[in-house]
Design a protein around this motif. Sequence first.
Motif, PDB file in Angstrom:
ATOM      1  N   ASN A  59       0.835  -1.203   0.000  1.00 36.39           N
ATOM      2  CA  ASN A  59       0.000   0.000   0.000  1.00 36.39           C
ATOM      3  C   ASN A  59       0.874   1.258   0.000  1.00 36.39           C
ATOM      4  N   ILE A  60       1.964   1.214   0.793  1.00 38.42           N
ATOM      5  CA  ILE A  60       2.890   2.351   0.845  1.00 38.42           C
ATOM      6  C   ILE A  60       3.553   2.548  -0.520  1.00 38.42           C
ATOM      7  N   ALA A  61       3.953   1.430  -1.129  1.00 43.37           N
ATOM      8  CA  ALA A  61       4.656   1.505  -2.408  1.00 43.37           C
ATOM      9  C   ALA A  61       3.807   2.143  -3.500  1.00 43.37           C
ATOM     10  N   SER A  62       2.524   1.939  -3.444  1.00 41.81           N
ATOM     11  CA  SER A  62       1.646   2.456  -4.498  1.00 41.81           C
ATOM     12  C   SER A  62       1.523   3.974  -4.481  1.00 41.81           C
ATOM     13  N   ARG A  63       1.929   4.609  -3.371  1.00 42.85           N
ATOM     14  CA  ARG A  63       1.768   6.064  -3.280  1.00 42.85           C
ATOM     15  C   ARG A  63       3.006   6.796  -2.783  1.00 42.85           C
ATOM     16  N   ALA A  64       4.112   6.047  -2.505  1.00 42.75           N
ATOM     17  CA  ALA A  64       5.314   6.670  -1.940  1.00 42.75           C
ATOM     18  C   ALA A  64       5.990   7.583  -2.961  1.00 42.75           C
ATOM     19  N   LYS A  65       6.472   8.720  -2.457  1.00 41.34           N
ATOM     20  CA  LYS A  65       7.228   9.654  -3.280  1.00 41.34           C
ATOM     21  C   LYS A  65       8.659   9.691  -2.751  1.00 41.34           C
ATOM     22  N   LEU A  66       9.589   9.061  -3.486  1.00 42.36           N
ATOM     23  CA  LEU A  66      10.983   8.977  -3.061  1.00 42.36           C
ATOM     24  C   LEU A  66      11.869   9.647  -4.109  1.00 42.36           C
ATOM     25  N   PRO A  67      12.942  10.296  -3.664  1.00 42.65           N
ATOM     26  CA  PRO A  67      13.844  10.962  -4.605  1.00 42.65           C
ATOM     27  C   PRO A  67      14.382   9.975  -5.644  1.00 42.65           C
ATOM     28  N   ARG A  80       9.599   7.998  -9.795  1.00 39.56           N
ATOM     29  CA  ARG A  80       8.269   8.551  -9.980  1.00 39.56           C
ATOM     30  C   ARG A  80       7.348   8.033  -8.847  1.00 39.56           C
ATOM     31  N   PRO A  81       6.305   8.835  -8.472  1.00 39.50           N
ATOM     32  CA  PRO A  81       5.400   8.404  -7.403  1.00 39.50           C
ATOM     33  C   PRO A  81       4.842   7.017  -7.673  1.00 39.50           C
ATOM     34  N   GLY A  82       5.005   6.115  -6.708  1.00 36.00           N
ATOM     35  CA  GLY A  82       4.478   4.765  -6.814  1.00 36.00           C
ATOM     36  C   GLY A  82       5.318   3.818  -7.639  1.00 36.00           C
ATOM     37  N   LYS A  83       6.514   4.249  -8.072  1.00 32.08           N
ATOM     38  CA  LYS A  83       7.349   3.403  -8.921  1.00 32.08           C
ATOM     39  C   LYS A  83       8.650   2.967  -8.247  1.00 32.08           C
ATOM     40  N   ALA A  84       8.848   3.265  -6.978  1.00 33.81           N
ATOM     41  CA  ALA A  84      10.076   2.860  -6.289  1.00 33.81           C
ATOM     42  C   ALA A  84      10.108   1.350  -6.124  1.00 33.81           C
ATOM     43  N   PRO A  85      11.272   0.697  -6.278  1.00 34.62           N
ATOM     44  CA  PRO A  85      11.376  -0.755  -6.096  1.00 34.62           C
ATOM     45  C   PRO A  85      11.009  -1.157  -4.672  1.00 34.62           C
ATOM     46  N   MET A  86      10.481  -2.361  -4.519  1.00 36.49           N
ATOM     47  CA  MET A  86      10.044  -2.841  -3.212  1.00 36.49           C
ATOM     48  C   MET A  86      11.191  -2.900  -2.223  1.00 36.49           C
ATOM     49  N   LYS A  87      12.416  -3.237  -2.707  1.00 38.50           N
ATOM     50  CA  LYS A  87      13.559  -3.281  -1.789  1.00 38.50           C
ATOM     51  C   LYS A  87      13.826  -1.916  -1.176  1.00 38.50           C
ATOM     52  N   ILE A  98      11.528   0.429  -0.782  1.00 35.65           N
ATOM     53  CA  ILE A  98      10.403   0.659   0.135  1.00 35.65           C
ATOM     54  C   ILE A  98      10.642  -0.068   1.456  1.00 35.65           C
ATOM     55  N   GLU A  99      11.087  -1.324   1.370  1.00 38.88           N
ATOM     56  CA  GLU A  99      11.327  -2.109   2.578  1.00 38.88           C
ATOM     57  C   GLU A  99      12.426  -1.486   3.427  1.00 38.88           C
ATOM     58  N   ALA A 100      13.498  -1.049   2.780  1.00 37.77           N
ATOM     59  CA  ALA A 100      14.621  -0.465   3.513  1.00 37.77           C
ATOM     60  C   ALA A 100      14.199   0.765   4.300  1.00 37.77           C
ATOM     61  N   GLN A 101      13.256   1.542   3.751  1.00 41.86           N
ATOM     62  CA  GLN A 101      12.875   2.797   4.406  1.00 41.86           C
ATOM     63  C   GLN A 101      11.667   2.638   5.337  1.00 41.86           C
ATOM     64  N   TYR A 102      10.765   1.727   4.971  1.00 40.87           N
ATOM     65  CA  TYR A 102       9.487   1.705   5.695  1.00 40.87           C
ATOM     66  C   TYR A 102       9.193   0.417   6.464  1.00 40.87           C
ATOM     67  N   LYS A 103      10.060  -0.599   6.399  1.00 36.70           N
ATOM     68  CA  LYS A 103       9.697  -1.894   6.980  1.00 36.70           C
ATOM     69  C   LYS A 103       9.454  -1.808   8.484  1.00 36.70           C
ATOM     70  N   ASP A 104      10.315  -1.083   9.217  1.00 39.54           N
ATOM     71  CA  ASP A 104      10.153  -1.008  10.674  1.00 39.54           C
ATOM     72  C   ASP A 104       8.821  -0.349  11.053  1.00 39.54           C
ATOM     73  N   SER A 105       8.518   0.773  10.408  1.00 38.87           N
ATOM     74  CA  SER A 105       7.257   1.461  10.734  1.00 38.87           C
ATOM     75  C   SER A 105       6.059   0.637  10.284  1.00 38.87           C
ATOM     76  N   ALA A 106       6.210  -0.052   9.136  1.00 39.50           N
ATOM     77  CA  ALA A 106       5.114  -0.890   8.659  1.00 39.50           C
ATOM     78  C   ALA A 106       4.853  -2.039   9.625  1.00 39.50           C
ATOM     79  N   ARG A 107       5.924  -2.613  10.166  1.00 42.54           N
ATOM     80  CA  ARG A 107       5.767  -3.712  11.127  1.00 42.54           C
ATOM     81  C   ARG A 107       5.087  -3.210  12.405  1.00 42.54           C
ATOM     82  N   TYR A 108       5.506  -2.022  12.872  1.00 41.60           N
ATOM     83  CA  TYR A 108       4.917  -1.450  14.090  1.00 41.60           C
ATOM     84  C   TYR A 108       3.415  -1.227  13.893  1.00 41.60           C
ATOM     85  N   GLU A 109       3.050  -0.629  12.761  1.00 42.30           N
ATOM     86  CA  GLU A 109       1.640  -0.356  12.493  1.00 42.30           C
ATOM     87  C   GLU A 109       0.867  -1.651  12.266  1.00 42.30           C
TER      88      GLU A 109
END
Length: 439
Positions: A34-42, A45-52, A54-65
Amino acid sequence: MQVHLETTGALARRLRVQIPAERIDSAVAKRLKNIASRAKLPGFRPGKAPMKVIEAQYKDSARYEAINDLVRETYPEAVDKVQVQPAGYPQFEITGAEGDGFEYVASFEVYPVIVLDKLSGLQISKPAVEISESDIDKLVDNLRKARRIFKEADRPAANGDSVKVDFEGKLDGEAFAGGKGEDVEFEIGAGQFLPDLENGIVGHAVGETFTVDVAFPADYRAEALKGKTAQFTVTIKEVKEVQLPALDDAEFLAAHGLTPEQGAEALRAKARQALENERNKAVKARLKSQVLDQLLAAHPVEVPASLIEQELPRLREEAAARMNMGKIKADKAKELLPDQLFEATAKRRVALGLLIGEVIKTKNITLDSARVEQALAEMAADYEQPEQVQQFYRSRPDMMQGLRAVVLEDQVVDALAADAAISEVSQTLEQLLNPQAQA
């Protein structure tokens, strides 16, 4: 999911829940997707970042939530699995992890087990009250007094008169704060001033200046005057006597929805009906109070503390409304009206609620819609425009729900009273409406 229930007190329970790794992994993956579909990373393009990435930046917060979501999601499942009924919202604590799974504990109270085994021993004392002519006389007199007027009187002041005075009080020859007034109007005998001052005015006429000794009570609010006797110089500037409307006065009758042709007898008949309605309400309230008091005394209930905590704010809000405190912040209201003022009432209310609920189940009592309509009509009849009041209630689901709850409670009382031993006790209307009068 593994679940283990522990008993930690009479009503206290601790529910230990273990969530397997695969369920967490699934929840985390879903959240990351869900995060990957809308994430804006340097650089992407929005929603086009590789899953790896996304995981590197958001996995801890995603696990907490995801864990927080799983606690809320699995708690009802766990409760259903161990077949308990929590009373109030639980306290959650994440207590450990095994591999990629985790464990949490939910602490809560359960509803008490209630056994209604003493419903047949209720002893009810029912007031038997006849409306007397003197009761009607008192009400009619009060109606006349409510529309009284005052006219100037060419005579000395008497008890019940309205007077306008100047006064100045001195203690040991010295004036004191609050002891002086000009053009002060009050009714003699209404208790607006100390009795010695009011009584001292009786017998004096307009234009007279005189001195009255006034004794202050020992518990008077002003420290310097407690238990002291002051001398008040009083000048009477106006004396008015009360005039009550005649029973056949057209304006007086019209104020009570009657015509001169209907006259005083119709007014007395209306007064009798009003007193009978008041009597019936008071008798009903007295019976209800006895039934509920005895129901509670015969079936002591262990009350969940969480339910008491939920009841306290409601009682505080009701008290604030009665005291016309207006809208104030919750923390300020709690400071002015602390919990300890309401704890006993909250405990009683919760206990009775639990008992009444059990009676409803035991006796298969269902809400009588006809009684709801009757209760609404009777309540609205006390207002000048009953139809508008009924429409207002019908437009407010919360108010109608409150009315239904009252009616259902009345049905419970009726069901219990039907099995009770009832004895009638003769009383006057005054004794019924003012129990202190029985002393």
